[in-house]
Design a protein around this motif. Sequence first.
Motif, PDB file in Angstrom:
ATOM      1  N   ALA A   6       0.837  -1.204   0.000  1.00 26.72           N
ATOM      2  CA  ALA A   6       0.000   0.000   0.000  1.00 26.72           C
ATOM      3  C   ALA A   6       0.873   1.255   0.000  1.00 26.72           C
ATOM      4  O   ALA A   6       0.554   2.247  -0.684  1.00 26.72           O
ATOM      5  CB  ALA A   6      -0.916  -0.017   1.217  1.00 26.72           C
ATOM      6  N   GLU A   7       1.969   1.221   0.765  1.00 27.97           N
ATOM      7  CA  GLU A   7       2.874   2.370   0.790  1.00 27.97           C
ATOM      8  C   GLU A   7       3.510   2.586  -0.587  1.00 27.97           C
ATOM      9  O   GLU A   7       3.639   3.721  -1.052  1.00 27.97           O
ATOM     10  CB  GLU A   7       3.965   2.158   1.843  1.00 27.97           C
ATOM     11  N   SER A  59       1.293   6.606  -6.622  1.00 28.59           N
ATOM     12  CA  SER A  59       0.166   7.509  -6.905  1.00 28.59           C
ATOM     13  C   SER A  59       0.566   8.958  -6.664  1.00 28.59           C
ATOM     14  O   SER A  59       0.217   9.861  -7.446  1.00 28.59           O
ATOM     15  CB  SER A  59      -1.032   7.125  -6.031  1.00 28.59           C
ATOM     16  N   GLU A  60       1.299   9.181  -5.576  1.00 30.34           N
ATOM     17  CA  GLU A  60       1.754  10.543  -5.293  1.00 30.34           C
ATOM     18  C   GLU A  60       2.698  11.047  -6.381  1.00 30.34           C
ATOM     19  O   GLU A  60       2.657  12.219  -6.765  1.00 30.34           O
ATOM     20  CB  GLU A  60       2.458  10.579  -3.929  1.00 30.34           C
ATOM     21  N   ARG A  94       0.892   4.008  -2.805  1.00 34.01           N
ATOM     22  CA  ARG A  94       0.645   5.413  -2.472  1.00 34.01           C
ATOM     23  C   ARG A  94       1.756   6.301  -3.015  1.00 34.01           C
ATOM     24  O   ARG A  94       1.493   7.386  -3.555  1.00 34.01           O
ATOM     25  CB  ARG A  94       0.531   5.565  -0.954  1.00 34.01           C
ATOM     26  N   LYS A  95       3.011   5.831  -2.869  1.00 35.64           N
ATOM     27  CA  LYS A  95       4.126   6.624  -3.373  1.00 35.64           C
ATOM     28  C   LYS A  95       4.056   6.762  -4.895  1.00 35.64           C
ATOM     29  O   LYS A  95       4.323   7.831  -5.456  1.00 35.64           O
ATOM     30  CB  LYS A  95       5.445   5.979  -2.962  1.00 35.64           C
TER      31      LYS A  95
END
Length: 327
Positions: A243-244, A250-251, A247-248
Amino acid sequence: YGQPAIQRPQADSKLQSFENDRMLVWRTVEMGYVIGWVRVIYDLGFIQDIRWRIWRDSIILSLLLIVTTVSLLIMVLRRPLGAIEKYTDFANQLDITQGQEIKVDNCSTELEKLGSALNHASVRLSIQNREILAAMDELERVAALAEYSPNMVISLNLEGNAIYSNPSAAKILIEDGNGLNDIGLYLPDNIEELKHRCLANDTSISEVETSINGRTFLWTFSAIKDQGVVHCYATNITKRKLAERARKESESQYRLLFDSANDAIFLLQDGMVVDCNRMASTMLALPRENLLQHPLTKFAPQHQPGGKDSRKLFKDRLDEAQAGTAQ
């Protein structure tokens, strides 16, 4: 007169002698001078009879004295002996009667102290048993936490051998086709150093990551120095790491779109600029650093075309946007 002549003893020591139960005594017959000797025989049978009677009476008296003494002792000791028997029964049943108290017999100071000591021991035993039961319940709860934990729980001895693994650890090992002896594959490479640090300092070490077969584990090591055991707890953080990573990514994609947009974009928090893209910096002809942590109205004229106050117009539009009205 037909009897054998009486022979006078030749020595003075023979003037008195004993034969069986008779005493023989030689006495002189004197009439101004010794004219003869007379042998007197005394029958001692009555003395033997008296002696026997004395022995008999002494024995009877002794027996009566013994019986009387024993009777008196029994009477005197009956209550203490009863108390001792009662105390003994109470002591033998302390494991059953724990917490109960026995009536203290005050017939003597010693028995009173003994009764008080037994009552104290009974109460203390009850308290200790409750503490032991509470400790056992706590140990069972702790053991249950390990047994039913979804995370890996492993115990290592001084040699580094696994002496315990919970069902979750066994499940992961089986899924990967490994056995308990292969647990070292999941532990950090510097496990020996970590183990010795834990035992030497009697402390815990946490936040140690390992990865194997696509899984990522976050380890915590806790030592029990007296037992020479290190408990190892591993949380499977594979999903969190994925997930991290997502997220990274996606960011990163968001930042790319954010910075490459042809429109000026400002991110506001409590009316302050916390981020902006390159177009916003270009539009206002100011570096990005000079725009952050300032209200957006600082960069607007005091009045908008039409004469409206910029601050009031900005607040109204912001309120409407926060209410869900598209601007």
